[in-house]
Structure formats: C-alpha cells, structure tokens
Design an enzyme around this catalytic site. Structure first.
Site, PDB file in Angstrom:
ATOM      1  N   SER A 153       0.843  -1.194   0.000  1.00  0.00           N
ATOM      2  CA  SER A 153       0.000   0.000   0.000  1.00  0.00           C
ATOM      3  C   SER A 153       0.876   1.241   0.000  1.00  0.00           C
ATOM      4  CB  SER A 153      -0.900   0.019   1.240  1.00  0.00           C
ATOM      5  OG  SER A 153      -1.520   1.284   1.407  1.00  0.00           O
ATOM      6  N   TYR A 181      -2.095  -1.122  10.134  1.00  0.00           N
ATOM      7  CA  TYR A 181      -2.212  -1.417   8.705  1.00  0.00           C
ATOM      8  C   TYR A 181      -0.989  -0.887   7.952  1.00  0.00           C
ATOM      9  CZ  TYR A 181      -4.047  -1.434   3.936  1.00  0.00           C
ATOM     10  OH  TYR A 181      -4.211  -1.627   2.587  1.00  0.00           O
TER      11      TYR A 181
END
Length: 244
Positions: free
Chosen positions: A141, A154
């Site tokens: 990401s 995350y």
C-alpha cells in the site's frame, strides 16, 4: 496450463487479479476466508475466460491452512507457477484505542499470511518450468511510505511486507522472482465508507485526478509476473500521488 494462486480473491483487487490472470491464460486458485459466495462468482468469471478455477476457503494467516491452500491448488490444478499475496484487512483506530489483539490480527493477516503462503508454495515454484521464471507478488500500500494516523497497524504491516519482499527476492533468486505492488487510493469495498468530502480531499492530491480501479492494480501485477529481469522491486500504482 500455467497456474496462479491469488489470496483474498473473492472481491476487490484480488478478484480483478484473478480475472486478469485468467484472461492471460492461467488457471486460477481463488481463495477466500469468509466470502464463499463472492469467491464462487470470481471463479465463474475465471471460467468465462475458458480457464479452470478452484475455490479454497482458508485463513492464510494460519500456517496449516496456508499449506492446505497451496496443496489443494497443486492437486486440483496440476501445479503452481505464480502466487499473489493479496489477502489483507484494515481497521481505522488511533493508537491509544488500539488493542494488542487487533494489532496482532492485522499483522497476522497482512504479513504472516504472505510468509506462510510463500513458504508453502516455494517448493512448487522451484519445480515450475514457467517462462519467465515463477514469481510471487505481494500487495502492499501507499501507506507503507506515508504512514497513517488512524491505521498505524495497517501501515506498519504494509511496510513490513515491502521488507519481506526484498528479503525473499534475495533468498529465492534466481529460481523465483519476488516483487510487490503498492496501490494508492483504489475504489473497493474496503474504501467505500469514505464521505464525499473525504473523497474530494483525497482526489485533490492525485495528479491523474481520478481514483484507481482494481483492474489498474491487476495490470501492474501482470507486468511484474512477466518482467523477467525484475525482482525485489515495488511498483507504485497511485496516479502520481506519491512519486519516488
């Protein structure tokens, strides 16, 4: 027929990757944890391209389940040539409200799963006669670079995934290539809860002036699958939001 395994491929980016592999002539193992019906729909789209598909429910953060997933793929489809570690979960919470249990669960699903599936797949990838060489692609990401105030676990997990990618690339070369993609803002179920104001604020930071689609990430994964002289790299797919 070449074979690909895509974890977390019942919907979103994973489903798009599975369908792209099928369009390129691959039989595909579709993995899910809770969304069996959606996984079956992904498998149907794979079959629409004339390719074989197997649907396997597994918690890929569990080593035994990851091993079962890989072995089922090989038994049902006849081998394994490419792995895409896409399974992931997210949670919006500030550090002071984040429990150790939630932190560990995000790390398990986002990082440990990639380790477990890759380890289980490695003997089969080494036996593959894929041309170019067999590969593993990890889905990270943009937050691996930027961090995120309400997604520390995350963002941290996605950063760890980039380090794992480089280490595995060095470990497995020249037999198996290992790369990563780092998506920016992509329209999926995981991002559907944003308000219109939040979307406009995010869009203002993207030079291409639109949000990515799952198919955009699938294109990047397909490139890395076929890029015979690329390993240990991360392909950033974010519309210019972060240029490195």
């Amino acid at each position: 027929m070449p074979v690909a395994l895509v974890t977390g491929s019942s919907r979103g980016i994973g489903a798009a990757i599975a369908e792209r592999f099928a369009a390129d002539g691959y039989d595909v193992a579709v993995n899910y944890h809770t969304s069996e019906a959606a996984a079956e729909e992904t498998a149907d789209r794979v079959r629409d391209h004339g390719q074989a598909a197997v649907v396997v429910g597994a918690d890929v953060s569990d080593a035994d389940d990851a091993s079962r997933l890989v072995e089922t793929t090989v038994d049902e489809l006849g081998g394994l040539d490419h792995v895409v570690n896409n399974a992931g979960i997210d949670q919006h919470v500030y550090t002071e409200d984040l429990s150790p249990e939630d932190f560990d669960r995000v790390m398990d699903v986002n990082v440990n799963s990639a380790f477990c599936v890759t380890k289980a797949a490695l003997p089969h990838l080494r036996e593959s006669d894929a041309d170019p060489t067999p590969s593993v692609t990890n889905v990270s990401s943009i937050l691996a670079y930027t961090g995120a105030p309400i997604e520390v676990h995350y963002a941290g997990s996605k950063g760890a995934l980039l380090s794992l990618t480089k280490s595995h690339a060095r470990d497995f070369a020249p037999a198996v290539r290992v790369n990563a993609v780092a998506p920016g803002h992509v329209e999926t179920d995981m991002t559907s809860d944003r308000t219109e104001a939040e979307k406009q604020e995010e869009l203002a930071g993207i030079p291409m002036d639109y949000f990515g689609a799952p198919a955009d990430i699938a294109d990047a994964v397909a490139y890395l699958r076929d890029a015979r002289f690329v390993t240990g790299e991360t392909l950033n797919v974010n519309g210019g939001e972060l240029m490195r």
